[in-house]
Design a protein around this motif. Structure first.
Motif, PDB file in Angstrom:
ATOM      1  N   PRO A   1       0.794  -1.236   0.000  1.00 27.55           N
ATOM      2  CA  PRO A   1       0.000   0.000   0.000  1.00 27.55           C
ATOM      3  C   PRO A   1       0.823   1.281   0.000  1.00 27.55           C
ATOM      4  CG  PRO A   1      -0.730  -1.518   1.721  1.00 27.55           C
ATOM      5  CD  PRO A   1       0.604  -1.992   1.237  1.00 27.55           C
TER       6      PRO A   1
ATOM      7  N   VAL B   1      -3.465  -1.523  -6.455  1.00 27.30           N
ATOM      8  CA  VAL B   1      -4.889  -1.261  -6.298  1.00 27.30           C
ATOM      9  C   VAL B   1      -5.687  -2.523  -6.635  1.00 27.30           C
ATOM     10  CG1 VAL B   1      -5.134  -0.390  -8.669  1.00 27.30           C
ATOM     11  CG2 VAL B   1      -6.767   0.302  -6.905  1.00 27.30           C
ATOM     12  N   GLY B   2      -6.674  -2.809  -5.797  1.00 26.08           N
ATOM     13  CA  GLY B   2      -7.481  -4.004  -5.967  1.00 26.08           C
ATOM     14  C   GLY B   2      -7.020  -5.181  -5.126  1.00 26.08           C
ATOM     15  N   ARG B   3      -5.790  -5.129  -4.628  1.00 26.88           N
ATOM     16  CA  ARG B   3      -5.317  -6.175  -3.733  1.00 26.88           C
ATOM     17  C   ARG B   3      -5.886  -5.940  -2.339  1.00 26.88           C
ATOM     18  NH1 ARG B   3      -3.656 -10.446  -5.907  1.00 26.88           N
ATOM     19  NH2 ARG B   3      -1.865 -10.877  -4.547  1.00 26.88           N
TER      20      ARG B   3
ATOM     21  N   LEU C   1      -4.787   1.852  -1.315  1.00 27.55           N
ATOM     22  CA  LEU C   1      -5.798   2.863  -1.552  1.00 27.55           C
ATOM     23  C   LEU C   1      -6.145   2.943  -3.039  1.00 27.55           C
ATOM     24  CD1 LEU C   1      -4.468   5.599   0.885  1.00 27.55           C
ATOM     25  CD2 LEU C   1      -6.307   3.948   1.265  1.00 27.55           C
ATOM     26  N   PRO C   2      -7.283   3.549  -3.391  1.00 30.57           N
ATOM     27  CA  PRO C   2      -7.722   3.573  -4.793  1.00 30.57           C
ATOM     28  C   PRO C   2      -6.738   4.219  -5.759  1.00 30.57           C
ATOM     29  CG  PRO C   2      -9.549   4.158  -3.350  1.00 30.57           C
ATOM     30  CD  PRO C   2      -8.317   4.096  -2.487  1.00 30.57           C
ATOM     31  N   ASP C   3      -5.854   5.095  -5.261  1.00 33.40           N
ATOM     32  CA  ASP C   3      -4.896   5.733  -6.165  1.00 33.40           C
ATOM     33  C   ASP C   3      -3.561   4.995  -6.238  1.00 33.40           C
ATOM     34  OD1 ASP C   3      -4.038   6.350  -3.603  1.00 33.40           O
ATOM     35  OD2 ASP C   3      -3.448   8.407  -4.097  1.00 33.40           O
TER      36      ASP C   3
END
Length: 349
Positions: A24, A55-57, A48-50
């Motif tokens: 992350p 992302v997606g993990r 986090l989404p950015d």
């Protein structure tokens, strides 16, 4: 061999924990990490989404670093403790078929290598060709290389030779091999009963020198700083720091924790020293340092886990990372131990 099993298990588990802790925070600065995750990253978070790669993990899920490390461990097991450039080429092609990791986790050097290997190019040619100085000089060879040290406990030269062969299809340059050889050599020394941090650092530096020579002579020489000398600087910064937080900031700002092997590998050794060789503190330090935090953590914690063994890691974190990634690290460690070739040498002061 029971003690070696303890160390190999610790190395694999620590690397996976560090990879998951750092996922992350990858590509983030220290101030941003502290604002988002606290003073130190000591627990698993979902990216986090950015997040540009992870992302997606989910929390505690690993990335390309320890996924390739575990595949390399399996390759050593399957081939009796040895790998060849062809074995490594098949490993990379196989890894690229897993949508959990490819293509979004693949670095530029690895991505180009896989394209050429799939096209049938000779692995010995793939990793040593190119005109861009960053090609083959990144940390992609070093991030996965710990098993090369685990199967050669106490055998620095054997670990370096194995590390070199793992780099041939993708990172066959003086800097790429130097970085991988430093991590493999340090891991090999960390597996020796009675070894201390000084001996591990000395092995890393010697491994970097040997690896640089192999990469330059058999691969491609690219311009860039000496991995061995930057290890010296990273260790100096760690020793001179007031505490772990100060060391994290100094190493990140002076050495760097980015994609180049001449940043990430020395930073890994420096953070290992700053954390006193403790595997979890090493993982936390790397995750908090930002940059290519999952890669730096995977390398540094693999060494620390070998030095201290599986009992030095929080059992709940080991269980959680295994559950999140459907892993049985004790089983991998047991099978890897059976193909290890301990060097008949004693540790000297």
């Amino acid at each position: 061999m029971t003690t070696l099993l303890h160390r190999i298990h610790g190395s694999l588990a620590a690397a996976c924990i560090a990879d998951a802790l750092g996922a992350p925070t990858e590509e983030r600065s220290i101030p941003e990490i502290r604002r988002l995750f606290g003073r130190r990253v000591e627990s698993f978070h979902a990216p986090l989404p950015d997040a540009p790669y992870a992302v997606g993990r989910g929390p505690a899920q690993i990335t390309d670093d320890s996924s390739q490390m575990l595949l390399l461990a399996e390759a050593f097991i399957e081939h009796g403790g040895e790998v060849t450039p062809k074995v490594m080429a098949d490993l990379l092609i196989g890894w690229s078929g897993n949508p959990d990791y490819f293509p979004h986790f693949a670095g530029p050097t690895t991505r180009r290598a896989i394209e050429r290997l799939k096209a049938g190019d000779d692995p010995w040619d793939v990793g040593r060709t190119g005109r861009i100085m960053s090609e083959g000089a990144s940390n992609g060879g070093a991030m996965r290389v710990a098993p090369a040290g685990l199967v050669h406990p106490g055998d620095i030269e054997g670990a370096v030779r194995a590390a070199h062969l793992t780099c041939v299809p993708s990172h066959h340059t003086n800097i790429g091999v130097a970085g991988a050889a430093a991590i493999a050599a340090a891991t090999a020394m960390a597996c020796v009963d009675g070894a201390d941090l000084f001996q591990v650092v000395r092995a890393a530096r010697h491994g970097a020198e040997l690896g640089e020579r192999l990469g330059a002579e058999q691969g491609r020489q690219v311009p860039g700083p000496s991995v061995a000398q930057r290890i010296d600087l990273a260790v100096k910064l760690a020793v001179e720091s007031r505490d772990l937080d100060d060391a994290i900031e100094r190493i990140a700002s002076v050495i760097g924790t980015g994609l180049p092997a001449a940043e990430a590998c020395p930073a890994a050794i420096g953070l290992l020293v700053a954390a006193g060789g403790d595997p979890f503190r090493t993982a936390v330090a790397a995750a908090t340092a930002g940059g290519d935090s999952d890669t730096v953590g995977c390398m540094a914690a693999a060494i620390a886990g070998a030095l201290r063994g599986i009992s030095a890691l929080p059992a709940d974190l080991v269980a959680r990372v295994e559950q999140a990634n459907r892993l049985n690290l004790a089983d991998v460690a047991a099978r890897l131990t059976t193909v290890a070739r301990p060097a008949p040498v004693a540790v000297q002061d």
